[in-house]
Enzyme design. Sequence first.
Site, PDB file in Angstrom:
ATOM      1  N   THR A  69       1.110   3.636   2.255  1.00 21.81           N
ATOM      2  CA  THR A  69       1.772   3.866   3.529  1.00 21.81           C
ATOM      3  C   THR A  69       2.900   2.863   3.739  1.00 21.81           C
ATOM      4  O   THR A  69       3.976   3.219   4.231  1.00 21.81           O
ATOM      5  CB  THR A  69       0.739   3.757   4.664  1.00 21.81           C
ATOM      6  OG1 THR A  69      -0.357   4.626   4.376  1.00 21.81           O
ATOM      7  CG2 THR A  69       1.354   4.131   5.983  1.00 21.81           C
ATOM      8  N   CYS A 111      -3.903  11.244   9.859  1.00 18.02           N
ATOM      9  CA  CYS A 111      -3.376  12.379   9.086  1.00 18.02           C
ATOM     10  C   CYS A 111      -4.142  13.665   9.336  1.00 18.02           C
ATOM     11  O   CYS A 111      -3.544  14.701   9.662  1.00 18.02           O
ATOM     12  CB  CYS A 111      -3.367  12.035   7.599  1.00 18.02           C
ATOM     13  SG  CYS A 111      -4.909  11.362   6.965  1.00 18.02           S
ATOM     14  N   GLY A 148       0.827  -1.202   0.000  1.00 20.55           N
ATOM     15  CA  GLY A 148       0.000   0.000   0.000  1.00 20.55           C
ATOM     16  C   GLY A 148       0.862   1.253   0.000  1.00 20.55           C
ATOM     17  O   GLY A 148       2.090   1.191   0.118  1.00 20.55           O
TER      18      GLY A 148
END
Lengths: 345, 345, 345, 345
Positions: D14, D146, D12
């Site tokens: 991240t 985030c 992914g």
Amino acid sequence: MTFSASVVGGSGFTGGELLRLLDGHPEFRTVQATSRSKENKTVGHAHPNLRHKDLRFSSPADLESVDVLFAATPHGVSMEQIDAFRDAADTVVDLSADFRLDTEAQYDEWYDGHSRPELLADAEYALPELNRGNLAGADLIASGGCNATATIMGLLPLFEADILSGDEQVVVDVKVGSSEGGAGGGEASSHPERSGVVRPYAPTGHRHEAEIQQFLGVDVSFTVHAVEMTRGASATCHVFPDGPVSKGDLWSAYRESYEDEPFVRMAAGGGGVYRYPEPKAVAGTNFAEVGFEVDPANERLVVFSAIDNMMKGSAGQAVHAANVALGIEETAGLELTGFHPVGAP
Amino acid sequence: MTFSASVVGGSGFTGGELLRLLDGHPEFRTVQATSRSKENKTVGHAHPNLRHKDLRFSSPADLESVDVLFAATPHGVSMEQIDAFRDAADTVVDLSADFRLDTEAQYDEWYDGHSRPELLADAEYALPELNRGNLAGADLIASGGCNATATIMGLLPLFEADILSGDEQVVVDVKVGSSEGGAGGGEASSHPERSGVVRPYAPTGHRHEAEIQQFLGVDVSFTVHAVEMTRGASATCHVFPDGPVSKGDLWSAYRESYEDEPFVRMAAGGGGVYRYPEPKAVAGTNFAEVGFEVDPANERLVVFSAIDNMMKGSAGQAVHAANVALGIEETAGLELTGFHPVGAP
Amino acid sequence: MTFSASVVGGSGFTGGELLRLLDGHPEFRTVQATSRSKENKTVGHAHPNLRHKDLRFSSPADLESVDVLFAATPHGVSMEQIDAFRDAADTVVDLSADFRLDTEAQYDEWYDGHSRPELLADAEYALPELNRGNLAGADLIASGGCNATATIMGLLPLFEADILSGDEQVVVDVKVGSSEGGAGGGEASSHPERSGVVRPYAPTGHRHEAEIQQFLGVDVSFTVHAVEMTRGASATCHVFPDGPVSKGDLWSAYRESYEDEPFVRMAAGGGGVYRYPEPKAVAGTNFAEVGFEVDPANERLVVFSAIDNMMKGSAGQAVHAANVALGIEETAGLELTGFHPVGAP
Amino acid sequence: MTFSASVVGGSGFTGGELLRLLDGHPEFRTVQATSRSKENKTVGHAHPNLRHKDLRFSSPADLESVDVLFAATPHGVSMEQIDAFRDAADTVVDLSADFRLDTEAQYDEWYDGHSRPELLADAEYALPELNRGNLAGADLIASGGCNATATIMGLLPLFEADILSGDEQVVVDVKVGSSEGGAGGGEASSHPERSGVVRPYAPTGHRHEAEIQQFLGVDVSFTVHAVEMTRGASATCHVFPDGPVSKGDLWSAYRESYEDEPFVRMAAGGGGVYRYPEPKAVAGTNFAEVGFEVDPANERLVVFSAIDNMMKGSAGQAVHAANVALGIEETAGLELTGFHPVGAP
């Protein structure tokens, strides 16, 4: 940090990249960055990525003595200031086109002549994968141009492997980002006008043809398009070799030329989303990506090459050349990895 | 509004453009738009530009009888459904590739064969500037492909003026937007992966080579790149004629071919910011822009062509062809002007 | 085409939109477009979308007599040239801020004063959904500002339905495209610097607060951000009414205000990808999109509004106002539908 | 390289950032990256920026024993796999939301409950500028979200300086890039649909409100918009303190909170093009930029905060937390500088 360094023209895009690279370089310490327009302002004023730094721009009229001076000035400035640069530094790395070509005649043909032609023979062109042997100990270095670098990186193995001899038809179709126009820019560079274009900004006669001709010995049919990104240069080379060439032949040729090169990555049709060279995969880094396909129906080879025009096409190449010239580890300060995903880099 | 019309595959991008065009067309009234995935939803659900319309999608299983049926379905669907389409409509305009090529052999070579090869001879290819004479009264029309259209529009005058004969080297380097991948899309079309690319998505062997070969009689060295825009196709054609050709010769040739064409604009190095064809200047319209330069150093002509792939490359061309087929004013419903500035269109 | 029209300031972005709209308008014929910088050049030189037109720019020093003059000049020019404009035309529609506010005191507070304050009472502000009743027969019209228009369109129904009284907290967070900076632009508008920003360019004190205050009677906490698009303005209004308000109450209020408005579309959480107002869905059109949600946890209403700043926020609104003033069908020349998909519009 | 590390969910976005960071970290060596969908493929297959690396993905079913395991899996996976993660590693850093909140009741309210609520008390939330004191020696770390991080970084000094107490009105208007949707994505994330939007994707009820409420003790009116970039999160906080606050007061408060923080940069209206926090200035780095203005007309403070959602909002924060937990120099592996210019990052 063994060597002192300065950046002349530090508030331009290329100057900013040099400051970023020198800041992270284990062997250089930046003692001066000059800017006429932003004298006394912090480097972060011009380059927001650097606003945690406290260095301020000084006047280019007062150059400090350094081991290495990087000149990131517009074309034409270095040839005028070269004596001052060489007085200030043992090694001068010029990022403009002023010392890339060999002869005054070339400058008469491609530029507006040259004011110091007697120095042209002193300068070493820097595209380390092509001619690193010439760079050791060089004291005047002309860092290669962005579009020329992208093209030469793509085509070089074909010449080294004798797949091309120089007589063949070579069409090079280049796509570049808006930073090639430099900071400031006029109406054509304004955001509403420049956004989303596929603009043939140099349909014919681009000056980098001269560099390519000089180093590869081939006349290329060269066309440059502006596309939507701020940094990046991608060259698609359509070449027509004399006889049949297989994809295996190409793998052999490119591996032979590049397998030990620290800044070259191959991408030639593997799986995944990014199967070929891609500017956004190398954004912010000194990598060149190179790949290819064979088009048997047209007896054509298609070679792809992608670089970051600010890095491998400019500041990164300049630091790479300085590393070689000064006997520093080649990759010092340049072992940067880009990030993914990134939008239009 | 003389003619009833339907759109099969109305929720795709091309279907949405057809609905937009038919809605503003003085001679057509849309009586049906089908969608399997969005049955019973308003057209605005798929196409936010149309959310002031109250038309709803219906099932493709129940086609209404109409004068004209536009098929905006993926390649392979039309050849399976063609009998139902022709039962429902006197005139069928197919926007897929299913009826563009002349022979079963071509479909075997370039596609996965063809299930109704006996119908290929019935279909008229539609690129009106090339062959409008064939379209009057046609009842099965195969609207030309986007990248083929951009290329043919660029090169056609060179053949009509005998500057090219078909034996010359022709390199076509195309840059296209993400809508060519259609609605939906997979991982490669996701925004983080697709943004800002200069991605060689069809390095060689693009299927539109077959259309170009069929209609211009020339084998082109064809490479397609995805760049940052959603719509637009720009073709740069690098051609090498046998003898010298001046820019004046080119102006004569292109004016001869195109001066009476309502959807062609010339842009060949005039002043201002936009000196050559530019996808963003034609976004949303049926215009093709064409321009050129001469490269005497390489005995090369560089031809630029730009269209909106959804319009001149698809829905606009289909409506244009229907106008000709039905004897309507050619420009009816297509006199659309784009807007400026626009970002990445 | 009943009325003659001219555009002063025709080479700017807003002037270009006016030329596009007048060209397609059934009741106007454009007899003059002026430009100081591009005198004698074709309109296509400035506006590539119009390069099929043969109109040329003339000098603003020689204004022709027309029925309607549209002034698309920078703020401050109209107040200086207003006598010449009114001498040349029966109806003057000014797209700048020069005649939007009611009093000299407001110009002293928000601008650099006003040179012709005695004329302020003559001018009618134009945001037809707010005050079309005042526009019939008006001969000096001040077309509403883009960010003010987006905000007023979003909030107006809340005042008309007495959900807000003017004493409540109203935060308006606006996102706009780069065309708000106009053609030309400086360093901050250059493509490399402006691309991809989320830049708070007017954190506080934006001049459009004055228009909003004047027409809604509410002090708004107003902040404008530049984001990646060339055209578009999106306002998110966070408001805190005194008592509970349901989504049904909001639907009632907005339908009451807007159900008969030809240029308003509602989008308040329906299905599909585009559930709320979206600048790219209205790009190139005169539509305003309005939508909302209730946030019970914070006793907040969130209202979204999106327009094309060049159209509903400028040229479209000006033509709409002229239609009303002259007794033309309101929607004449403005029944434009955008296209989908579009990238960053 | 003292500590062995693994990344679960390495394919992914991240996960890719973690692999990039660990690769350049002087104290970590990556011994495993898992991916179900790309098992046995090189990491460069998923992440083109890493195609010079020869690490291959392995199955998450066979976790190797490591000092630190980073879990970059979708929400809900970590709570199911937590025993396996803790068996494999002494320290687990979870980048999902699974262990960020304190109580099962919060998970019932904001998520779909929690399968291992007894572990919630074991986990330390990681936003080092807020609570680094809790992180030393922690063995289960929940890296902050985030949008919550961007908001908390902006508002924290106002609470620490008692400018806000928690009872005031706080509106937070967030703009984010497309990577927040993760790799893969559906129709709304496809490039043609997602490009150029200003899309209210979470008008109300965004789950990060829970984190903000938990750590700042304030209910925020929170709205998140998707804008054109792939990475970045920018929060504009509109706050209304009880009494007058000067810009000097704000400078004092923010300096007090942040002057020793290595990853915080202030930008509050200085000169140049980039006067406030800007996502593109921090792209690829662990910096948070914070700035502010006072709006006396509305008794409002406007606070701006910008981070890279993949870095300070995710992978960078996770590595920062691991550094603190393990007693490594806080900035190790995170001293990354972005580059300028960059387009839509």
